[in-house]
Scaffold this motif. Sequence first.
Motif, mmCIF file in Angstrom:
data_model
loop_
_atom_site.group_PDB
_atom_site.id
_atom_site.type_symbol
_atom_site.label_atom_id
_atom_site.label_comp_id
_atom_site.label_asym_id
_atom_site.label_seq_id
_atom_site.Cartn_x
_atom_site.Cartn_y
_atom_site.Cartn_z
ATOM 1 N N PRO A 11 0.833 -1.196 0.000
ATOM 2 C CA PRO A 11 0.000 0.000 0.000
ATOM 3 C C PRO A 11 0.860 1.235 0.000
ATOM 4 C CG PRO A 11 0.038 -1.010 2.172
ATOM 5 C CD PRO A 11 0.765 -1.935 1.256
ATOM 6 N N GLU A 273 -15.508 -5.057 4.226
ATOM 7 C CA GLU A 273 -14.053 -5.035 4.121
ATOM 8 C C GLU A 273 -13.428 -5.983 5.142
ATOM 9 O OE1 GLU A 273 -11.846 -3.169 2.095
ATOM 10 O OE2 GLU A 273 -13.666 -2.967 0.886
ATOM 11 N N SER A 285 -1.994 -7.559 -1.876
ATOM 12 C CA SER A 285 -2.630 -6.357 -2.423
ATOM 13 C C SER A 285 -3.959 -6.064 -1.733
ATOM 14 C CB SER A 285 -2.847 -6.515 -3.927
ATOM 15 O OG SER A 285 -3.643 -7.662 -4.205
ATOM 16 N N ARG A 289 -5.417 -2.290 -0.500
ATOM 17 C CA ARG A 289 -6.714 -1.749 -0.898
ATOM 18 C C ARG A 289 -7.581 -1.466 0.327
ATOM 19 N NH1 ARG A 289 -6.375 -5.908 -4.758
ATOM 20 N NH2 ARG A 289 -7.946 -7.138 -3.613
ATOM 21 N N HIS A 290 -7.486 -2.333 1.316
ATOM 22 C CA HIS A 290 -8.260 -2.149 2.540
ATOM 23 C C HIS A 290 -7.913 -0.802 3.191
ATOM 24 C CE1 HIS A 290 -10.384 -3.810 6.162
ATOM 25 N NE2 HIS A 290 -9.697 -2.831 6.727
ATOM 26 N N SER A 292 -6.685 1.895 1.803
ATOM 27 C CA SER A 292 -7.213 2.987 0.982
ATOM 28 C C SER A 292 -8.723 3.111 1.140
ATOM 29 C CB SER A 292 -6.857 2.745 -0.493
ATOM 30 O OG SER A 292 -5.466 2.727 -0.679
ATOM 31 N N HIS A 293 -9.418 1.984 1.228
ATOM 32 C CA HIS A 293 -10.866 2.024 1.380
ATOM 33 C C HIS A 293 -11.272 2.621 2.725
ATOM 34 C CE1 HIS A 293 -11.349 -1.452 -1.746
ATOM 35 N NE2 HIS A 293 -11.079 -0.296 -2.301
#
Length: 310
Positions: A11, A273, A285, A289-290, A292-293
């Motif tokens: 990340p 999530e 990955s 993404r987690h 960023s979410h």
Amino acid sequence: MSSTQRHEQAPESDLQPSGQPRGPLAWLELMRWHKPSGRLILLIPAGWSLWLQPQAPPPPLLVGWIVLGGLAVSGAGCIANDLWDRRIDPQVERTRHRPLADGRVKPATAILLLLLCLLLALLVVLALPGPQRLLCLALAVATLPLVLLYPSAKRWFAFPQLVLAVCWGFAVLIPWAAASGSLSGLPLALTWLAAVVWTFGFDTVYAMADREDDRLVGIRSSALSLGAAAPTTVAICYGITALALAAAALLRGIATPLFWLPWLLAAGAMQREALLLQRPSAPRSLYGRHFSHQVQLGGLLLLALILPQL
């Protein structure tokens, strides 16, 4: 943070192509000011605080001071982290090209930048009105040891993410004090709780990507300490976050339909999530993404607090 992801899946990866920036650009990289997600995820709880305190909505000038102070403190924390880890970072893939790790910034320069960030944070506090200034100054002094100590926590504490979470809690306390001049009321306690458990949750996920690397390097993390219980713990943290903010909104009288729609979307998405973390052999990955979410979902919770007060 102690994470050590592979470069293709990290990340906000610290890896740079050949010809890494030097000079002032490397200084900005050292403070992580080139990575908006990491700055926003600190400023979002400050926004929760400003829009839940009794004088909400906050004046634009105060919002500006809080943003500037948050950037300064965040930069100081990142520099302190890299100073602590300057001998560890070159050994791991994700962090080997950080400015201190690869020699683009010298320790003496980093210490000077650290002091400048702390000075900027102090000037922000001194710019506040008199009654609020003393309380905010006391809170700033109280948080400084934690900010500087946190990077070492992964060497001696099984849950270093909890230390970071308590640091994040000051992102609620200081804006509240700056706006109202006090630290009283159940809405404040609920907002502080929401910020602390949310931070512990998303930072545990950040560390989940690096469990094997951290184990090899000898670094501790809540992801390692919790083991298979980490995804469930994260889900509980996110549930407490959403419920605490909803309770605070109810106490403040802003829990209108304009609040509940974005709140339901954010609360539901947070649980989704967390559920994804249960996947066996999840790719690294997924954890990036987690993170960023969570910036987006935390922002959605902030929007839920703002809309009824426009």
